[in-house]
Write an enzyme that holds these catalytic residues in place. Structure first.
Site, PDB file in Angstrom:
ATOM      1  N   GLN A  34      63.740  62.986  38.270  1.00 28.04           N
ATOM      2  CA  GLN A  34      64.772  61.946  37.869  1.00 28.04           C
ATOM      3  C   GLN A  34      63.382  60.808  36.887  1.00 28.04           C
ATOM      4  OE1 GLN A  34      67.672  61.116  39.409  1.00 28.04           O
ATOM      5  NE2 GLN A  34      66.959  59.404  37.566  1.00 28.04           N
ATOM      6  N   LYS A  67      72.863  62.015  44.776  1.00 25.11           N
ATOM      7  CA  LYS A  67      73.107  63.505  44.044  1.00 25.11           C
ATOM      8  C   LYS A  67      72.879  63.877  45.124  1.00 25.11           C
ATOM      9  CE  LYS A  67      71.295  61.530  39.601  1.00 25.11           C
ATOM     10  NZ  LYS A  67      69.867  61.276  38.504  1.00 25.11           N
ATOM     11  N   ASP A 103      70.372  68.923  33.779  1.00 24.56           N
ATOM     12  CA  ASP A 103      70.842  67.425  32.795  1.00 24.56           C
ATOM     13  C   ASP A 103      70.961  67.048  31.809  1.00 24.56           C
ATOM     14  OD1 ASP A 103      70.508  65.018  34.732  1.00 24.56           O
ATOM     15  OD2 ASP A 103      68.318  64.899  34.391  1.00 24.56           O
TER      16      ASP A 103
END
Ligand code: NAP
Length: 295
Positions: free
Chosen positions: A98, A54, A121
């Site tokens: 994460q 990412k 997200d």
């Protein structure tokens, strides 16, 4: 029938190119540089790879990135304090924590502490709620990537029988909701299966489009699908190591057998995975534009 392969790498690359151009335009026209912060707690090897990818995607596209690698011993309070600082930081438009997080940290507490406007997200209940009622919001990256794979491969979803195997909050439920919306690239009849479904094959055999996110290798075999189905295999299962020590990855679908019956199918790797990353970049740009009042 042998399936055409839906190439997620190629489609993600097209999207990244579109996004790169948009970022150049945002910088030149408005002096706006989208910013993404990624937070990794602990040393889970798969998570380390995802965060590295990412960060690399951000840098390649010209997105400003900040990366926080925290020890597994980080307390929930410390993590929440960092999220709070990033919520206040005007250079950061998107925050990605994460998951999975270490067991002593309650995942939902941390994810819900992210400002919904920076929730790139798409896991915050505010965004999931808006998704459900069809309002503009950040779509969760993997489900959005699945929709884009279908749309950009010219696969009609309107009126299609879509069967989703798996009902997690990050894949199964949101992808079902996205494809259910009365919108372009959606408007499907959606069935969701899970471990309490009595006869999974009964449902999967009816599918025009079958989306599998069960996390079980070969959960779907050739006898469970009809001729001409489109199969999106979300699963990522590590089933061993190559002699050079690399992970051997397979999806949830018996690819070799199912591709002989399907019209189109995604491979693992190289299907949904790259799309997930591209959608994160897209959401980050959307967040920057929103913060600047450009949407
Ligand atoms: P998850 O949270 O473990 O959920 C799995 C879901 O599948 C659950 O709803 C479970 O049902 C259902 N399920 C499991 N085995 C089944 C079976 N044999 N038949 C029917 N349903 C079954 O997993 P997830 O986070 O959604 O991820 C699913 C897979 O996708 C994993 O392999 C994950 O690594 C992969 N993934 C890939 C990406 C990507 O970018 N490519 C992103 C996210 C996840 P119950 O609810 O009844 O337990």
């Amino acid at each position: 029938m042998t399936a055409s392969i839906i190439n997620g790498n190629e489609i993600a690359q097209q999207i990244r190119e579109e996004l790169r151009r948009e970022i150049v335009n945002l910088k030149e026209t408005y002096g706006l540089v989208p910013g993404l912060a990624t937070i990794l707690v602990g040393e889970d090897p798969a998570s380390q790879i995802y965060v590295r990818q990412k960060e690399k995607d951000s840098q390649t596209l010209g997105i400003y990135s900040e990366r926080y690698d925290l020890p597994a011993s980080t307390s929930e309070t410390e993590l929440l304090a960092l999220v709070d600082r990033l919520n206040q930081n005007p250079k950061i438009h998107g925050i990605l924590v994460q998951i999975p997080l270490p067991q002593h940290i309650t995942e939902s507490t941390v994810l819900y502490a992210i400002n919904p406007d920076k929730d790139v997200d798409g896991f915050h209940p505010v965004n999931l709620g808006k998704l459900m009622i069809g309002e503009p919001c950040y779509l969760p990256c993997t489900p959005h990537g699945i929709q884009q794979l279908l749309v950009r491969s010219g696969i009609e979803t309107e009126g299609a029988e879509v069967v989703v195997v798996g009902r997690s909050n990050i894949v199964g439920k949101p992808v079902a909701n996205i494809l259910l919306q009365k919108k372009k690239g959606a408007n499907a009849t959606v069935t969701v299966c899970h471990t309490a479904t009595r006869d999974i094959a009964f449902h999967t055999k009816r599918a025009d489009i079958l989306i599998v996110a069960a996390g079980r290798p070969k959960a779907i075999t050739a006898d469970m699908v009809k001729e001409g189905v489109v199969v999106i295999d979300v699963g990522i299962n590590r089933i061993g190591k190559t002699t050079s020590g690399k992970d051997i990855l397979v999806g949830d679908v018996d690819f070799a057998a199912v591709k002989e019956k399907a019209r189109a199918i995604t491979p693992v790797p190289g299907g949904v995975g790259p799309m997930t990353r591209a959608m994160l970049m897209l959401n980050t740009i959307q967040a920057a534009k929103m913060a600047a009042g450009l949407t």
